[in-house]
Write a protein that holds these residues in place. Structure first.
Motif, PDB file in Angstrom:
ATOM      1  N   GLU A  57      15.409  33.554  -5.526  1.00  0.00           N
ATOM      2  CA  GLU A  57      15.957  33.378  -4.267  1.00  0.00           C
ATOM      3  C   GLU A  57      17.559  33.730  -4.110  1.00  0.00           C
ATOM      4  O   GLU A  57      18.250  33.399  -5.065  1.00  0.00           O
ATOM      5  CB  GLU A  57      16.193  31.646  -4.247  1.00  0.00           C
ATOM      6  CG  GLU A  57      14.619  31.003  -3.999  1.00  0.00           C
ATOM      7  CD  GLU A  57      14.624  29.487  -3.801  1.00  0.00           C
ATOM      8  OE1 GLU A  57      15.697  29.087  -3.284  1.00  0.00           O
ATOM      9  OE2 GLU A  57      13.660  28.986  -3.942  1.00  0.00           O
ATOM     10  N   ALA A  73      24.977  33.900  -9.635  1.00  0.00           N
ATOM     11  CA  ALA A  73      23.582  34.071  -9.764  1.00  0.00           C
ATOM     12  C   ALA A  73      22.858  33.939  -8.430  1.00  0.00           C
ATOM     13  O   ALA A  73      23.065  33.130  -7.805  1.00  0.00           O
ATOM     14  CB  ALA A  73      22.735  33.532 -10.850  1.00  0.00           C
ATOM     15  N   GLY A  74      22.476  35.066  -7.963  1.00  0.00           N
ATOM     16  CA  GLY A  74      21.521  34.971  -6.661  1.00  0.00           C
ATOM     17  C   GLY A  74      22.484  35.071  -5.395  1.00  0.00           C
ATOM     18  O   GLY A  74      21.946  35.106  -4.220  1.00  0.00           O
ATOM     19  N   LYS A 118      10.960  38.274  -3.314  1.00  0.00           N
ATOM     20  CA  LYS A 118      12.086  37.060  -3.033  1.00  0.00           C
ATOM     21  C   LYS A 118      12.235  36.481  -1.893  1.00  0.00           C
ATOM     22  O   LYS A 118      11.982  36.969  -0.838  1.00  0.00           O
ATOM     23  CB  LYS A 118      13.318  37.989  -3.786  1.00  0.00           C
ATOM     24  CG  LYS A 118      13.239  38.652  -5.086  1.00  0.00           C
ATOM     25  CD  LYS A 118      14.249  39.450  -5.224  1.00  0.00           C
ATOM     26  CE  LYS A 118      14.055  39.964  -6.885  1.00  0.00           C
ATOM     27  NZ  LYS A 118      15.014  40.984  -7.254  1.00  0.00           N
ATOM     28  N   SER A 146      17.946  41.965  -8.797  1.00  0.00           N
ATOM     29  CA  SER A 146      18.257  40.800  -9.127  1.00  0.00           C
ATOM     30  C   SER A 146      17.238  40.173  -9.778  1.00  0.00           C
ATOM     31  O   SER A 146      16.097  40.331  -9.590  1.00  0.00           O
ATOM     32  CB  SER A 146      18.380  40.053  -7.864  1.00  0.00           C
ATOM     33  OG  SER A 146      18.726  38.713  -8.023  1.00  0.00           O
ATOM     34  N   GLN A 147      17.550  39.489 -10.932  1.00  0.00           N
ATOM     35  CA  GLN A 147      16.487  38.777 -11.625  1.00  0.00           C
ATOM     36  C   GLN A 147      15.896  37.294 -11.070  1.00  0.00           C
ATOM     37  O   GLN A 147      15.349  36.807 -11.685  1.00  0.00           O
ATOM     38  CB  GLN A 147      17.081  38.573 -12.989  1.00  0.00           C
ATOM     39  CG  GLN A 147      17.488  39.654 -13.843  1.00  0.00           C
ATOM     40  CD  GLN A 147      16.208  40.638 -13.860  1.00  0.00           C
ATOM     41  OE1 GLN A 147      15.102  40.133 -14.520  1.00  0.00           O
ATOM     42  NE2 GLN A 147      16.435  41.990 -13.503  1.00  0.00           N
ATOM     43  N   VAL A 148      16.837  36.827 -10.165  1.00  0.00           N
ATOM     44  CA  VAL A 148      16.418  35.604  -9.385  1.00  0.00           C
ATOM     45  C   VAL A 148      15.485  35.757  -8.249  1.00  0.00           C
ATOM     46  O   VAL A 148      15.470  36.623  -7.560  1.00  0.00           O
ATOM     47  CB  VAL A 148      17.779  34.605  -8.936  1.00  0.00           C
ATOM     48  CG1 VAL A 148      18.697  34.597 -10.152  1.00  0.00           C
ATOM     49  CG2 VAL A 148      18.539  35.472  -7.928  1.00  0.00           C
TER      50      VAL A 148
END
Length: 102
Positions: free
Chosen positions: A43, A11-12, A74, A39-41
């Motif tokens: 950072e 993730a990320g 982000k 992207s859902q993050v």
């Protein structure tokens, strides 16, 4: 010579690999922009540990990814910048603005 790629890892994490040059740059640029926007993050980390060789195109990609992340609200950092990319960034006075993880 290895083909260049950019893929999602954990993730990320975006994993940049292969030879970064004028022939691989445009596709990586487009793909990176899409991955960053999707992207859902908040950072992101671009992992460069699998980059085999890079021209100035590699630094240009990182700068473009930084802009894409900023536009998407982000934060982006760069991990494992290879020596050849570090040298290009240093000579170009860009080393100070790259968000490097040490």
């Amino acid at each position: 010579m290895s083909q260049a790629s950019l893929r999602e890892g954990a993730a990320g994490e975006l994993q940049l690999a292969g030879v970064l040059d004028y022939s691989s740059g445009p596709a990586l640029r487009e793909q990176g922009g899409r991955l960053i926007r999707a992207s859902q993050v908040a950072e992101l980390v671009v992992d460069c540990s699998a980059v085999e060789r890079s021209s100035s195109v590699g630094i240009s990609l990182l700068l473009a990814f930084m802009r894409d992340a900023r536009k998407a609200g982000k934060v982006l950092s760069v991990r494992a910048l290879p020596d050849d990319m570090r040298e290009i960034a240093k000579v170009s006075s860009l080393l100070e603005i790259l968000p490097l993880q040490e």
